[in-house]
Write a protein that holds these residues in place. Structure first.
Motif, PDB file in Angstrom:
ATOM      1  N   LEU A 191       6.988  18.978  14.669  1.00 10.92           N
ATOM      2  CA  LEU A 191       7.424  20.079  15.529  1.00 10.92           C
ATOM      3  C   LEU A 191       6.259  20.759  16.237  1.00 10.92           C
ATOM      4  N   GLY A 192       5.053  20.277  15.964  1.00 14.77           N
ATOM      5  CA  GLY A 192       3.879  20.846  16.628  1.00 14.77           C
ATOM      6  C   GLY A 192       3.604  22.278  16.236  1.00 14.77           C
ATOM      7  N   LYS A 193       3.868  22.626  14.967  1.00 19.58           N
ATOM      8  CA  LYS A 193       3.747  24.015  14.524  1.00 19.58           C
ATOM      9  C   LYS A 193       2.371  24.351  13.937  1.00 19.58           C
ATOM     10  N   ILE A 194       1.426  23.414  13.987  1.00 21.39           N
ATOM     11  CA  ILE A 194       0.151  23.686  13.309  1.00 21.39           C
ATOM     12  C   ILE A 194      -1.010  23.796  14.289  1.00 21.39           C
ATOM     13  N   GLU A 195      -0.687  23.933  15.558  1.00 22.57           N
ATOM     14  CA  GLU A 195      -1.753  24.074  16.551  1.00 22.57           C
ATOM     15  C   GLU A 195      -2.542  25.346  16.275  1.00 22.57           C
ATOM     16  N   GLY A 196      -3.856  25.219  16.293  1.00 22.16           N
ATOM     17  CA  GLY A 196      -4.727  26.376  16.074  1.00 22.16           C
ATOM     18  C   GLY A 196      -5.033  26.656  14.625  1.00 22.16           C
ATOM     19  N   LEU A 197      -4.450  25.882  13.685  1.00 28.86           N
ATOM     20  CA  LEU A 197      -4.738  26.073  12.265  1.00 28.86           C
ATOM     21  C   LEU A 197      -5.853  25.140  11.824  1.00 28.86           C
ATOM     22  N   SER A 198      -6.727  25.638  10.958  1.00 28.59           N
ATOM     23  CA  SER A 198      -7.745  24.773  10.377  1.00 28.59           C
ATOM     24  C   SER A 198      -7.062  23.836   9.384  1.00 28.59           C
ATOM     25  N   GLU A 199      -7.775  22.815   8.944  1.00 25.03           N
ATOM     26  CA  GLU A 199      -7.190  21.865   7.992  1.00 25.03           C
ATOM     27  C   GLU A 199      -6.784  22.570   6.700  1.00 25.03           C
ATOM     28  N   GLN A 200      -7.635  23.494   6.247  1.00 28.58           N
ATOM     29  CA  GLN A 200      -7.324  24.234   5.018  1.00 28.58           C
ATOM     30  C   GLN A 200      -6.094  25.117   5.207  1.00 28.58           C
ATOM     31  N   GLU A 201      -6.001  25.804   6.354  1.00 32.24           N
ATOM     32  CA  GLU A 201      -4.847  26.660   6.633  1.00 32.24           C
ATOM     33  C   GLU A 201      -3.571  25.832   6.753  1.00 32.24           C
ATOM     34  N   ALA A 202      -3.683  24.663   7.387  1.00 36.16           N
ATOM     35  CA  ALA A 202      -2.517  23.785   7.544  1.00 36.16           C
ATOM     36  C   ALA A 202      -2.028  23.292   6.186  1.00 36.16           C
ATOM     37  N   ASN A 203      -2.953  22.862   5.322  1.00 33.94           N
ATOM     38  CA  ASN A 203      -2.566  22.374   3.995  1.00 33.94           C
ATOM     39  C   ASN A 203      -1.914  23.480   3.165  1.00 33.94           C
ATOM     40  N   GLN A 204      -2.424  24.704   3.303  1.00 37.72           N
ATOM     41  CA  GLN A 204      -1.832  25.835   2.585  1.00 37.72           C
ATOM     42  C   GLN A 204      -0.419  26.100   3.098  1.00 37.72           C
ATOM     43  N   LEU A 205      -0.229  25.979   4.414  1.00 36.46           N
ATOM     44  CA  LEU A 205       1.096  26.167   5.001  1.00 36.46           C
ATOM     45  C   LEU A 205       2.070  25.107   4.499  1.00 36.46           C
ATOM     46  N   PHE A 206       1.616  23.850   4.439  1.00 32.51           N
ATOM     47  CA  PHE A 206       2.487  22.766   3.958  1.00 32.51           C
ATOM     48  C   PHE A 206       2.944  23.041   2.534  1.00 32.51           C
ATOM     49  N   HIS A 207       2.008  23.506   1.690  1.00 33.10           N
ATOM     50  CA  HIS A 207       2.355  23.803   0.295  1.00 33.10           C
ATOM     51  C   HIS A 207       3.329  24.983   0.222  1.00 33.10           C
ATOM     52  N   THR A 208       3.080  26.013   1.049  1.00 35.02           N
ATOM     53  CA  THR A 208       3.945  27.192   1.075  1.00 35.02           C
ATOM     54  C   THR A 208       5.371  26.820   1.482  1.00 35.02           C
ATOM     55  N   LEU A 209       5.496  25.980   2.500  1.00 33.42           N
ATOM     56  CA  LEU A 209       6.813  25.579   2.982  1.00 33.42           C
ATOM     57  C   LEU A 209       7.506  24.635   1.995  1.00 33.42           C
ATOM     58  N   GLY A 210       6.759  23.680   1.461  1.00 28.18           N
ATOM     59  CA  GLY A 210       7.347  22.728   0.515  1.00 28.18           C
ATOM     60  C   GLY A 210       7.845  23.429  -0.739  1.00 28.18           C
ATOM     61  N   LEU A 211       7.011  24.321  -1.281  1.00 25.37           N
ATOM     62  CA  LEU A 211       7.398  25.049  -2.484  1.00 25.37           C
ATOM     63  C   LEU A 211       8.543  26.014  -2.180  1.00 25.37           C
ATOM     64  N   GLY A 212       8.522  26.598  -0.971  1.00 22.80           N
ATOM     65  CA  GLY A 212       9.625  27.473  -0.560  1.00 22.80           C
ATOM     66  C   GLY A 212      10.934  26.705  -0.507  1.00 22.80           C
ATOM     67  N   ALA A 213      10.883  25.475   0.019  1.00 19.32           N
ATOM     68  CA  ALA A 213      12.086  24.636   0.094  1.00 19.32           C
ATOM     69  C   ALA A 213      12.613  24.323  -1.293  1.00 19.32           C
ATOM     70  N   LEU A 214      11.713  23.965  -2.194  1.00 23.29           N
ATOM     71  CA  LEU A 214      12.109  23.584  -3.554  1.00 23.29           C
ATOM     72  C   LEU A 214      12.673  24.775  -4.326  1.00 23.29           C
ATOM     73  N   LYS A 215      11.963  25.917  -4.280  1.00 26.78           N
ATOM     74  CA  LYS A 215      12.427  27.098  -5.013  1.00 26.78           C
ATOM     75  C   LYS A 215      13.781  27.566  -4.484  1.00 26.78           C
ATOM     76  N   TYR A 216      13.906  27.601  -3.171  1.00 23.30           N
ATOM     77  CA  TYR A 216      15.160  28.089  -2.598  1.00 23.30           C
ATOM     78  C   TYR A 216      16.318  27.162  -2.960  1.00 23.30           C
ATOM     79  N   TYR A 217      16.054  25.854  -2.944  1.00 19.48           N
ATOM     80  CA  TYR A 217      17.090  24.863  -3.281  1.00 19.48           C
ATOM     81  C   TYR A 217      17.616  25.101  -4.693  1.00 19.48           C
ATOM     82  N   LEU A 218      16.707  25.414  -5.620  1.00 22.06           N
ATOM     83  CA  LEU A 218      17.100  25.582  -7.019  1.00 22.06           C
ATOM     84  C   LEU A 218      17.647  26.976  -7.309  1.00 22.06           C
ATOM     85  N   LEU A 219      17.250  27.981  -6.502  1.00 23.63           N
ATOM     86  CA  LEU A 219      17.668  29.357  -6.774  1.00 23.63           C
ATOM     87  C   LEU A 219      18.907  29.786  -6.001  1.00 23.63           C
ATOM     88  N   LYS A 220      19.239  29.091  -4.922  1.00 24.57           N
ATOM     89  CA  LYS A 220      20.396  29.524  -4.120  1.00 24.57           C
ATOM     90  C   LYS A 220      21.726  29.209  -4.823  1.00 24.57           C
TER      91      LYS A 220
END
Length: 596
Positions: A424-453
């Motif tokens: 989706l081109g959502k990581i423009e302007g992010l450093s590699e470290q910031e991008a990896n942190q975002l991926f983890h934040t989104l992935g974990l958010g998806a997993l937690k929400y799936y199990l808690l909803k």
């Protein structure tokens, strides 16, 4: 919203007195949210009033609506559908509510009158295997419930009872002793908990082979399970551990140490923490003391083989083993000790146990046994029973190695988030470290929400493919809404637009009213989630708020709005949504990113 409901009930009570000359106390009136397909915010059902007022339901609704519209400034319209009086709230009231919300701290405690000293016990892993998908549901539920209770002003202790002793631990130890050849996490190149789990599976493999061999020799299945050499050796190892055998205890410490390192790494990665760790190896002796106390009081009894039992037949159950004939303890023994230790440490009003529903009987017995012992904290125990997690192929079985590993699953959803976000081109302007942190934040958010909803009490079918989708009723949808508003706030600041409510706005767009109403429902959602111990209530609230805001965002201009007062109001409204979404996600243990 709760105050508005109370005020409307009082106004309705006054209207009934004025119009019909009848006294109906406000607390006897019930109003509910108006159905989406009708105009209005609150609905009074008039059918229950017909007998007292001597009029038909539609007549009552019409008369009360006319009186309220003329005399109650918070009501600016109404409609009657059969026996339902739908009340429309004035824009001035919505603006007052929004000002009130903006002035409040979203993190301020929501007073509910619930317990004030709470211990929430969750995770409680066995040290013979790594965490799996079922553990993830447990950890996410426990962490979230603790955070929700904190949001009501309660003092909450997050506790983890580590099952670090017992026959299941000895199985892994024995298999390692016989087949390990000195292997370590370092030499194997895997986490310590995964290494020990490998030997638990190995024990079960050889144990099943021995059972088959004995059965082939004509031994019954029941006897074969008991007399298989590996099982007998494991029982002997447990007795040696309880007797303090140096070699056995040394191996136990070494293997558990490896497991703890692995657990801590997983806990950190999934974003859960604990205030207090209890270990069964330190609580079972106190449990044995409680068993002796029960024998002395005559509420427990000893059988001829030396085992100790409690008779619960009068309570509609059966007899329950508390201590084996060889003197070794069972789960119930150590649970008696742990319950007392927790009470000594925290003097709790409520002790919440987050344990799967397959242990409903066990928890029922624990509470009854503590009552028989006359313990003051017996009634404070609450079992947050949650449904098991199934695979499409059936129930997860750690002894067969057919589980969804927690570490692997977290990595899988992180990788899925990376792929989707990059596409989706959502990581423009992010450093590699910031991008990896975002991926983890989104992935974990998806997993937690799936199990808690899902309501905790419901059993879940886990579909790996569905779980990693980042569209629809998902955590990332809510995270994206927060990130979108964060970007809007940054742009507004650059343009010099202040998020404020001025006197220049008198009327609201329909979607603005919907957003304010959703925002004003936050406290009620927290109170309901705390009352029911259900993070699913907060998950649904956050999703509904995000949906309502996105409808507003697509139907009215925010930054492009030419009217300065409306523009500032819409930025303020957006900011309040972002703050509320961030707080709601925080209660679920999910991070709200500032950008995506």
């Amino acid at each position: 919203m709760q105050q508005l409901e109370q005020d409307l009930k009082a106004a309705l009570s006054a209207a009934i007195q004025q119009v019909f000359g009848a006294a109906v106390p406000a607390e006897q009136l019930t109003i509910q949210p108006t159905r989406k397909d009708f105009a209005g915010t609150f609905t009074l059902v008039t059918f229950p009033l017909t007998k007292a007022l001597g009029k038909g339901p539609e007549q009552i609704g019409q008369a009360l609506g006319e009186w309220l519209q003329a005399n109650e400034p918070r009501v600016n319209g109404f409609n009657v559908v059969k026996g339902f009086l739908n009340l429309e709230i004035a824009d001035a009231e919505w603006l007052r509510l929004l000002r009130q919300l903006r002035a409040q701290d979203i993190a301020a405690p929501v007073q509910t009158g619930g317990p004030q000293r709470v211990v929430v016990e969750y995770s409680s892993p066995n040290t013979n295997k790594p965490l799996h998908l079922g553990h993830l549901r447990n950890n996410f539920l426990g962490y979230s419930v603790a955070e929700i209770l904190k949001a009501t002003g309660a003092t909450v202790t997050k506790a983890n009872l580590v099952n670090d002793r017992g026959i299941h631990i000895c199985k892994s130890m024995l298999a390692y002793q016989q087949y390990g050849q000195g292997e370590t996490p370092q030499s194997a190149g895997i986490k310590g908990d995964h290494l020990i789990g490998k030997y638990y599976v190995l024990f079960e493999k050889h144990y099943r082979e021995q059972i088959k061999q004995l059965e082939a020799e004509g031994v019954s299945n029941e006897v074969a399970k008991r007399e298989a050499p590996l099982m007998r050796h494991a029982q002997e190892m447990l007795q040696a551990w309880e007797a303090g055998d140096e070699e056995v205890v040394s191996l136990w410490r070494q293997m558990n140490g490896w497991v703890y390192e692995g657990f801590n790494d997983t806990y950190q990665r999934i974003g859960v923490d604990f205030d207090k760790f209890y270990y069964e190896s330190e609580t079972y002796l106190l449990g044995k003391e409680r068993v002796e106390e029960g024998l002395a009081k005559g509420v427990f009894f000893r059988k001829d083989d030396g085992s100790v039992w409690v008779d619960l037949t009068d309570e509609g159950l059966d007899q329950k083993l508390l201590l084996r004939a060889d003197g070794t303890s069972v789960y119930m023994t150590q649970d008696l000790g742990t319950a007392e230790l927790k009470y000594q440490d925290y003097q709790y009003d409520s002790s919440v146990y987050v344990i799967a529903d397959e242990q409903n009987y066990h928890m029922q017995v624990l509470k009854l046994v503590l009552k028989k012992l006359g313990k003051p904290y017996a009634d404070a125990i609450y079992h947050l029973s949650y449904g098991m997690v199934d695979l499409p192929s059936g129930k997860m079985k750690s002894r067969e190695g057919t589980v969804v590993d927690a570490d692997e699953l977290v990595q899988e959803v992180t990788d899925a988030a990376k792929q989707t976000t990059a596409e989706l081109g959502k990581i423009e302007g992010l450093s590699e470290q910031e991008a990896n942190q975002l991926f983890h934040t989104l992935g974990l958010g998806a997993l937690k929400y799936y199990l808690l909803k899902v309501d905790p009490k419901k059993r879940m079918l886990f579909d790996p493919n569905e779980s990693v989708q980042l569209q629809g009723h998902t955590g990332p949808f809510i995270q994206y809404t927060h990130a979108r508003i964060s970007q809007l706030r940054r742009k507004a600041a650059e343009m010099g637009i202040r998020p404020e409510l001025t006197e220049g706005v008198a009327t609201l767009h329909e979607t603005e009213r919907d957003v304010v109403q959703a925002l004003a429902s936050y406290a009620s959602a927290v109170a309901e989630a705390a009352r029911t111990y259900s993070p699913a209530v907060i998950a649904q609230y956050a999703y509904d708020l995000a949906k309502t805001y996105n409808r507003f965002y697509t139907e009215v201009p925010v930054l492009p709005e030419p009217d300065a007062a409306k523009r500032s109001l819409r930025v303020a409204l957006s900011a309040q949504v972002a703050d509320t979404l961030r707080q709601s996600l925080k209660l679920l243990g999910i991070t709200a990113p500032e950008r995506m």
